[in-house]
Design an enzyme around this catalytic site. Structure first.
Site, PDB file in Angstrom:
ATOM      1  CD  GLU A   1      41.647  50.617  34.279  1.00 38.97           C
ATOM      2  OE1 GLU A   1      41.689  49.465  34.692  1.00 38.97           O
ATOM      3  OE2 GLU A   1      42.449  51.056  33.435  1.00 38.97           O
TER       4      GLU A   1
HETATM    5  C1  FAD Z   1      39.266  47.947  44.246  1.00 43.01           C
HETATM    6  C2  FAD Z   1      40.478  48.040  43.391  1.00 43.01           C
HETATM    7  C3  FAD Z   1      40.520  47.363  42.190  1.00 43.01           C
HETATM    8  C4  FAD Z   1      41.675  47.405  41.396  1.00 43.01           C
HETATM    9  N1  FAD Z   1      41.746  46.629  40.260  1.00 43.01           N
HETATM   10  C5  FAD Z   1      42.957  46.487  39.638  1.00 43.01           C
HETATM   11  C6  FAD Z   1      43.143  45.511  38.619  1.00 43.01           C
HETATM   12  O1  FAD Z   1      42.214  44.795  38.242  1.00 43.01           O
HETATM   13  N2  FAD Z   1      44.378  45.372  38.075  1.00 43.01           N
HETATM   14  C7  FAD Z   1      45.442  46.136  38.473  1.00 43.01           C
HETATM   15  O2  FAD Z   1      46.536  45.952  37.946  1.00 43.01           O
HETATM   16  N3  FAD Z   1      45.288  47.093  39.423  1.00 43.01           N
HETATM   17  C8  FAD Z   1      44.077  47.271  40.020  1.00 43.01           C
HETATM   18  N4  FAD Z   1      43.916  48.208  41.014  1.00 43.01           N
HETATM   19  C9  FAD Z   1      45.047  49.063  41.366  1.00 43.01           C
HETATM   20  C10 FAD Z   1      44.792  50.511  40.983  1.00 43.01           C
HETATM   21  O3  FAD Z   1      44.827  50.680  39.609  1.00 43.01           O
HETATM   22  C11 FAD Z   1      45.829  51.335  41.757  1.00 43.01           C
HETATM   23  O4  FAD Z   1      45.412  51.347  43.107  1.00 43.01           O
HETATM   24  C12 FAD Z   1      45.978  52.748  41.234  1.00 43.01           C
HETATM   25  O5  FAD Z   1      46.561  52.719  39.955  1.00 43.01           O
HETATM   26  C13 FAD Z   1      46.824  53.642  42.133  1.00 43.01           C
HETATM   27  O6  FAD Z   1      48.017  53.018  42.513  1.00 43.01           O
HETATM   28  P1  FAD Z   1      48.402  52.936  44.079  1.00 43.01           P
HETATM   29  O7  FAD Z   1      47.237  52.384  44.795  1.00 43.01           O
HETATM   30  O8  FAD Z   1      49.689  52.236  44.218  1.00 43.01           O
HETATM   31  O9  FAD Z   1      48.560  54.425  44.521  1.00 43.01           O
HETATM   32  P2  FAD Z   1      49.929  55.324  44.386  1.00 43.01           P
HETATM   33  O10 FAD Z   1      50.492  55.160  43.012  1.00 43.01           O
HETATM   34  O11 FAD Z   1      50.815  55.044  45.535  1.00 43.01           O
HETATM   35  O12 FAD Z   1      49.308  56.768  44.508  1.00 43.01           O
HETATM   36  C14 FAD Z   1      49.048  57.423  45.769  1.00 43.01           C
HETATM   37  C15 FAD Z   1      48.739  58.893  45.473  1.00 43.01           C
HETATM   38  O13 FAD Z   1      49.871  59.521  44.860  1.00 43.01           O
HETATM   39  C16 FAD Z   1      49.514  60.088  43.605  1.00 43.01           C
HETATM   40  N5  FAD Z   1      50.629  59.891  42.673  1.00 43.01           N
HETATM   41  C17 FAD Z   1      51.322  58.770  42.418  1.00 43.01           C
HETATM   42  N6  FAD Z   1      52.254  58.997  41.469  1.00 43.01           N
HETATM   43  C18 FAD Z   1      52.145  60.288  41.098  1.00 43.01           C
HETATM   44  C19 FAD Z   1      52.808  61.126  40.160  1.00 43.01           C
HETATM   45  N7  FAD Z   1      53.771  60.662  39.373  1.00 43.01           N
HETATM   46  N8  FAD Z   1      52.415  62.416  40.083  1.00 43.01           N
HETATM   47  C20 FAD Z   1      51.429  62.893  40.849  1.00 43.01           C
HETATM   48  N9  FAD Z   1      50.759  62.152  41.747  1.00 43.01           N
HETATM   49  C21 FAD Z   1      51.104  60.864  41.873  1.00 43.01           C
HETATM   50  C22 FAD Z   1      48.252  59.322  43.154  1.00 43.01           C
HETATM   51  O14 FAD Z   1      47.455  60.109  42.275  1.00 43.01           O
HETATM   52  C23 FAD Z   1      47.569  59.068  44.487  1.00 43.01           C
HETATM   53  O15 FAD Z   1      46.814  60.176  44.868  1.00 43.01           O
HETATM   54  C24 FAD Z   1      42.765  48.204  41.801  1.00 43.01           C
HETATM   55  C25 FAD Z   1      42.707  48.921  42.987  1.00 43.01           C
HETATM   56  C26 FAD Z   1      41.601  48.822  43.797  1.00 43.01           C
HETATM   57  C27 FAD Z   1      41.602  49.551  45.112  1.00 43.01           C
END
Ligand code: FAD
Length: 567
Positions: free
Chosen positions: A429
């Site tokens: 989220e």
């Molecule tokens: C168990 C689980 C359930 C989930 N359920 C859903 C769901 O139902 N629907 C759905 O659509 N998604 C879902 N997600 C996805 C979840 O919302 C994302 O994992 C989350 O938004 C982070 O994206 P990412 O994993 O690609 O991490 P990334 O975006 O790659 O982030 C990696 C790190 O970089 C940081 N970062 C990234 N961009 C920036 C920025 N611009 N400035 C500063 N820091 C930054 C982040 O804070 C993090 O620490 C789920 C994930 C999990 C693990």
């Protein structure tokens, strides 16, 4: 120890800290009388304690699994979900026009708190449906509303949100899923989504996916994204289920925690979808769902923290180890350091719960009165509630393991599950880093007006408490003043400097709000003074160090080069 739903604490915060009476005094929520609030919270508490909590450990050991492309749920989840749906809990805050109860979010959030504490993995299923209901209520056309809302509200069908793709996580604008018009008003959706919570289910008759995708004429980035309803089974106009849509679960993720919640990789292969809201305005529509879900995730954090603390407390009352300084005290709870861990955990849970419920009240007041001030208050509090509530979940769950000593590291004890389950909360989220950036950028685009109004309110509360409790009130007032000064300093910084300090700034904001809430609580009930003292004397002082970091800017961080980090 079995989980006991904290009905009394939630009631106390609503009545004496948040001022729920103001919500009940609006014509929109006139039915939410104190008696009704009591009845609802008591019944949800009973359901959580008696029916949902016993499923938690079993699901952890018997994860959801994929068989022949379909999800098979953890044992007991079908019955647990049926109890949630039949009790009307999915549609509790939904519009009565489509079968909901139209109750305040403040009460719904208290229910989320208890159900998450009881069984987080199962609670995620109604949570997503609730968010979807709200998004459809606000953005779908009448035909979609009439078809989907009654079934989602009753819990017969469930909802999901599909944003994330391998290359598009926090950066949703990078998504590649395509939507091509079929020429008959529907669209063909093609693409892969990952991490989709409850992306399939053997519990509900249909699974309704809200999917973000790009139309052929959609611009790059978030501006060109549209939102589509893509059901697993395509219903006819009367809601009878017909053909299976061209979508499938490719695989389930193997996760650190919430094993009972299936996290799916979804493949959409020209699946039939219906546009929700205007073309290219999908992000605005999805934000309705995400904002709702963000606050619910705050409640998840508080709920899991509560369960972890109860578990640790039971152990501390039973485990004997060495002589304690308390006469007649024989268990580890009487060691000062163990008492510290438990008291700090209880004080943090109270603060996080009060912040989340204050945010819910602001949402209710905004919808009941249309006041822009309440809207701004809700918008400001959402990232604070989400990030603080979920950080507290991890901290308290970790303290819970610590209280158990070595046994905390052993799965049979159950303490570790809370820590594993809680760890996702600061990530999904919108990660807590993204929440903090939202706070210092978008939520302060008003020149900090909403933030300053909230700080004023904490200071007025401290003034009111000053005569009876000059020391504690003085400390809260001074911390609020330091937050005001840091907010002014943050506003003067370039955006990336603000971002560098956003996380500590958000934390300091939460500590000030939490301390203000404790002060209010002890004025209403002197028996709460000891806990307020823990918050104000032991936790609040951290605000000074946090605010110093907040103002430090980004240059010092970039000065540590990537090579140096690797060295
Ligand atoms: C168990 C689980 C359930 C989930 N359920 C859903 C769901 O139902 N629907 C759905 O659509 N998604 C879902 N997600 C996805 C979840 O919302 C994302 O994992 C989350 O938004 C982070 O994206 P990412 O994993 O690609 O991490 P990334 O975006 O790659 O982030 C990696 C790190 O970089 C940081 N970062 C990234 N961009 C920036 C920025 N611009 N400035 C500063 N820091 C930054 C982040 O804070 C993090 O620490 C789920 C994930 C999990 C693990």
């Amino acid at each position: 120890m079995p989980y006991r739903a904290p009905v009394k604490d939630i009631r106390f915060i609503l009545d004496h800290v948040v001022g729920f009476a103001e919500v009940a005094a609006t014509p929109r929520f006139a039915e939410a009388t104190p008696d009704l609030a009591e009845a609802i919270l008591t019944e949800a508490g009973r359901l959580s304690t008696d029916i949902l909590a016993p499923l938690n450990k079993t699901a952890d050991r018997n994860p959801a699994r994929l068989e022949n492309g379909a999800v098979v749920s953890s044992p007991g989840f079908a019955e647990g979900y049926r109890a949630i749906a039949e009790g009307g809990w999915v549609g509790m805050a939904a519009s009565p026009e489509h079968g909901g109860m139209g109750l305040p979010i403040s009460l719904a959030l208290g229910v989320d708190d208890m159900m998450s504490g009881a069984c987080l993995a199962l609670q995620l299923k109604p949570l997503l449906s609730k968010g979807q209901i709200e998004a459809l209520e606000h953005h779908a056309d009448d035909a979609l509303k009439a078809l989907y809302l009654p079934k989602l509200t009753s819990g017969e069908w469930s909802g999901t949100m599909n944003l994330t793709e391998p290359q598009a996580g926090s950066d949703v604008g990078a998504l590649r899923t395509k939507a091509v018009p079929n020429g008959d008003g529907t669209f063909a959706i093609t693409g892969q989504k990952i991490f989709i919570t409850w992306g399939d289910s053997d519990i509900t008759a249909n699974v309704c996916h809200l999917v973000l995708a790009r139309l052929p004429d959609g611009a790059e980035g978030t501006k060109g994204i549209s939102l589509f309803m893509v059901p697993k089974f395509i219903p006819d106009a009367e809601g009878r289920l017909g053909d299976r849509n061209s979508l499938r679960v490719v695989s389930l993720e193997h996760k650190l925690g919430i094993h009972g919640s299936p996290t799916c990789v979804m493949e959409f292969s020209g699946a039939k979808g219906w546009l929700v809201g205007a073309p290219h305005k999908g992000m605005a529509a999805m934000f309705t769902m995400m904002n709702n879900a963000r606050l619910s995730v705050a409640a998840q954090g508080v709920g899991v923290a509560e369960a972890a603390l109860q578990h640790a407390l039971a152990y501390a009352l039973d485990r004997k180890q060495g002589a304690t300084p308390v006469e007649g005290g024989g268990t580890i709870i009487d060691h000062a350091d163990v008492r510290r861990m438990l008291a700090v955990a209880r004080a943090e849970i109270f603060a996080a719960r009060a912040i989340a419920l204050s945010c819910a009240k602001a949402i209710d007041m905004a919808s009941a009165t249309g006041s822009p001030d309440w809207q701004a208050r809700a918008a400001l509090l959402t990232p604070i509630a989400k990030a603080y509530g979920t950080d507290v979940a991890c901290e308290v769950a970790s303290l819970g393991v610590q209280v158990h000593g070595g046994m905390g590291f052993i799965e049979e004890t159950g303490a570790a599950q809370f820590l594993r389950d809680a760890r996702i909360l600061p990530i999904y989220e919108g990660t807590n880093g993204i929440q903090a950036m939202d706070l210092v950028a978008r939520k302060m685009a008003d020149g900090g007006e909403a933030a300053f109004r909230l700080i004023d309110e904490v200071e007025r509360g401290a003034e009111a408490a000053r005569e009876a409790h000059p020391d504690l009130a003085g400390e809260v007032w001074a911390a609020a003043e330091a937050l005001r000064e840091a907010t002014e300093a943050m506003l003067a910084l370039p955006l990336n400097d603000r971002f560098a300090g956003a996380v500590p700034y958000l934390r300091a904001f939460a500590l000030v709000l939490g301390a203000g809430a404790h002060l209010k609580a002890m004025r209403a009930d002197p028996a709460r003074e000891a806990l307020a003292r823990v918050m104000i004397r032991r936790l609040l002082p951290e605000h000074a160090a946090l605010l110093a970091q907040a103002k430090e800017g980004a240059a010092g961080l970039y000065a540590v080069g990537a090579e140096e980090l690797a060295a």
